[in-house]
Write a protein that holds these residues in place. Structure first.
Motif, short mmCIF file in Angstrom:
data_model
loop_
_atom_site.label_atom_id
_atom_site.label_comp_id
_atom_site.label_asym_id
_atom_site.label_seq_id
_atom_site.Cartn_x
_atom_site.Cartn_y
_atom_site.Cartn_z
N ILE A 239 2.93 -49.84 8.77
CA ILE A 239 4.31 -49.75 9.27
C ILE A 239 4.79 -48.30 9.21
O ILE A 239 5.38 -47.78 10.18
CB ILE A 239 5.24 -50.67 8.47
CG1 ILE A 239 4.92 -52.14 8.74
CG2 ILE A 239 6.71 -50.38 8.80
CD1 ILE A 239 5.65 -53.11 7.84
N ALA A 240 4.55 -47.63 8.08
CA ALA A 240 4.96 -46.23 7.96
C ALA A 240 4.26 -45.37 9.01
O ALA A 240 4.87 -44.46 9.59
CB ALA A 240 4.63 -45.73 6.55
N TRP A 241 2.99 -45.64 9.24
CA TRP A 241 2.21 -44.91 10.26
C TRP A 241 2.84 -45.10 11.64
O TRP A 241 3.04 -44.15 12.39
CB TRP A 241 0.78 -45.41 10.21
CG TRP A 241 -0.19 -44.82 11.18
CD1 TRP A 241 -0.48 -43.49 11.37
CD2 TRP A 241 -1.05 -45.54 12.08
NE1 TRP A 241 -1.46 -43.35 12.32
CE2 TRP A 241 -1.83 -44.58 12.77
CE3 TRP A 241 -1.24 -46.89 12.35
CZ2 TRP A 241 -2.78 -44.94 13.73
CZ3 TRP A 241 -2.20 -47.26 13.28
CH2 TRP A 241 -2.95 -46.29 13.97
N LEU B 181 6.78 -53.37 12.29
CA LEU B 181 6.56 -54.73 11.81
C LEU B 181 5.63 -55.51 12.74
O LEU B 181 4.76 -56.26 12.28
CB LEU B 181 7.89 -55.46 11.69
CG LEU B 181 8.87 -54.97 10.62
CD1 LEU B 181 10.21 -55.67 10.77
CD2 LEU B 181 8.31 -55.18 9.23
N ALA B 182 5.81 -55.32 14.05
CA ALA B 182 5.00 -56.05 15.02
C ALA B 182 3.60 -55.47 15.17
O ALA B 182 2.60 -56.19 15.11
CB ALA B 182 5.72 -56.06 16.37
N ALA C 106 6.85 -37.33 5.76
CA ALA C 106 7.09 -38.27 4.66
C ALA C 106 6.54 -39.65 4.99
O ALA C 106 5.92 -40.31 4.13
CB ALA C 106 8.58 -38.34 4.35
N PHE C 107 6.75 -40.12 6.22
CA PHE C 107 6.22 -41.42 6.61
C PHE C 107 4.70 -41.41 6.63
O PHE C 107 4.05 -42.37 6.19
CB PHE C 107 6.79 -41.86 7.97
CG PHE C 107 8.13 -42.53 7.87
CD1 PHE C 107 8.25 -43.79 7.32
CD2 PHE C 107 9.27 -41.90 8.34
CE1 PHE C 107 9.49 -44.43 7.23
CE2 PHE C 107 10.51 -42.52 8.26
CZ PHE C 107 10.62 -43.79 7.70
N TYR C 108 4.11 -40.35 7.16
CA TYR C 108 2.65 -40.25 7.15
C TYR C 108 2.13 -40.21 5.71
O TYR C 108 1.11 -40.83 5.38
CB TYR C 108 2.19 -39.01 7.91
CG TYR C 108 2.06 -39.20 9.41
CD1 TYR C 108 1.90 -40.46 9.98
CD2 TYR C 108 2.06 -38.10 10.27
CE1 TYR C 108 1.76 -40.63 11.35
CE2 TYR C 108 1.92 -38.24 11.64
CZ TYR C 108 1.77 -39.51 12.18
OH TYR C 108 1.62 -39.66 13.54
N GLY C 109 2.82 -39.48 4.83
CA GLY C 109 2.42 -39.45 3.43
C GLY C 109 2.48 -40.83 2.79
O GLY C 109 1.58 -41.22 2.02
N ALA C 110 3.55 -41.57 3.09
CA ALA C 110 3.67 -42.93 2.56
C ALA C 110 2.55 -43.82 3.08
O ALA C 110 2.01 -44.66 2.33
CB ALA C 110 5.03 -43.52 2.96
N ALA C 111 2.18 -43.64 4.34
CA ALA C 111 1.09 -44.43 4.91
C ALA C 111 -0.21 -44.18 4.14
O ALA C 111 -0.93 -45.12 3.77
CB ALA C 111 0.91 -44.09 6.39
N VAL C 112 -0.52 -42.92 3.89
CA VAL C 112 -1.75 -42.58 3.17
C VAL C 112 -1.72 -43.15 1.76
O VAL C 112 -2.71 -43.73 1.27
CB VAL C 112 -1.96 -41.06 3.15
CG1 VAL C 112 -3.13 -40.68 2.25
CG2 VAL C 112 -2.20 -40.53 4.57
#
Length: 307
Positions: A195-197, A166-167, A235-241
């Motif tokens: 944020i996901a990244w 968030l920050a 999964a988080f990297y995928g969400a970021a992309v």
């Protein structure tokens, strides 16, 4: 580590150790100027947002003055944030091998000196912030509560990386706010993608301290995910992309943006496939490599605006 010279355990052979005046070294180390990767990771969402705004506006380049202001602001505010983090964590840092040589934990500066240094850096950051329009100024000020809370989150939740996200991702809102004096769906999606990244790369980073964190009684996503880290980071990297791609689509991104996003995604995929959570030096190398990943995405945005 050479504690006699005040060096920090995970940062040796840098310009602070080599050339900075001795009296300044503890303060530069408090600000992590010996390890600028964190400032780069704070800066990149700002630059992404400025690039995205240029694409949306049909401008030939991101606003260069804004890029300079973001560069200065990211380095001083990351320094202020790290100093505040060390103030909040100085007792915990004494119990963690990697952090016990930090200036405050090692007794090289006092709490009052560290607080004064944090305030000075924050004032410089405020001078940078007021160069923007009033909406961007208000948007920047709104981030301060999150920044202040972050150092304490590891005491209460296994998700402190989400608060860091968030920050550290706030700049994804700032570039657009500085360009247009408002926020739209595109920068909000860029923010969520950032944020996901951050959650993913800081989980990789946190695996360096897994055993020490258990001993110190603090929490992290590295401890929460454990052996499941690789698929969850993926999964988080995928969400970021996906989120950043949607932001670019809404902003009218063209082929250069998509090529930059593909290069960014490829880099993240390389990190996932080569991750070894039991290899601390490898985790640090992959964490640091996110500067290059972020620059690939920014390059795509700049070329898109130019064309």
């Amino acid at each position: 580590m050479n504690t006699a010279e005040g060096r920090v355990a995970d940062s040796v052979g840098n310009w602070v150790d080599r050339t900075a005046p001795s009296a300044f070294k503890p303060y530069l180390r408090l600000s992590r100027f010996d390890r600028p990767i964190g400032a780069w990771l704070l800066l990149l969402p700002c630059w992404w947002s400025a690039g995205l705004a240029a694409v949306a506006a049909g401008a030939p380049l991101p606003n260069v003055w804004h890029l300079v202001l973001f560069f200065v602001g990211a380095f001083v505010m990351r320094g202020a944030g790290c100093t505040w983090n060390d103030i909040a964590d100085h007792d915990i840092d004494k119990r963690v091998e990697r952090t016990r040589s930090r200036p405050l934990a090692a007794g090289q500066v006092t709490l009052s000196q560290a607080l004064a240094w944090a305030i000075l850096q924050s004032l410089v950051g405020f001078v940078v912030l007021v160069q923007f329009n009033s909406f961007a100024i208000a948007t920047g000020i709104a981030s301060l509560g999150i920044v202040a809370l972050y150092p304490f989150m590891k005491r209460f939740t296994y998700w402190p990386q989400s608060v860091l996200g968030l920050a550290f991702s706030w700049g994804a809102l700032m570039g657009w706010a500085a360009a247009f004096g408002r926020l739209d769906v595109a920068p909000v999606l860029l923010y969520l993608g950032a944020i996901a990244w951050v959650i993913a790369y800081d989980t990789i980073y946190a695996h360096q301290d897994r055993d020490d964190d258990l001993f110190a009684g603090v929490k992290s996503t590295a401890l929460l995910f454990g052996s499941r880290t690789r698929p969850i980071v993926a999964a988080f990297y995928g969400a970021a992309v996906l989120l950043i791609g949607t932001a670019g689509l809404l902003a009218g991104g063209g082929l250069p943006f998509w090529l930059g996003l593909a290069a960014f995604a490829t880099h993240l995929g390389w990190q996932v496939t080569t991750l070894d959570i039991g290899d601390a030096p490898r985790c640090l190398k992959l964490f640091r490599s996110n500067r290059d990943a972020g620059l690939l995405l920014f390059a795509g945005l700049v070329v898109d605006a130019m064309l």
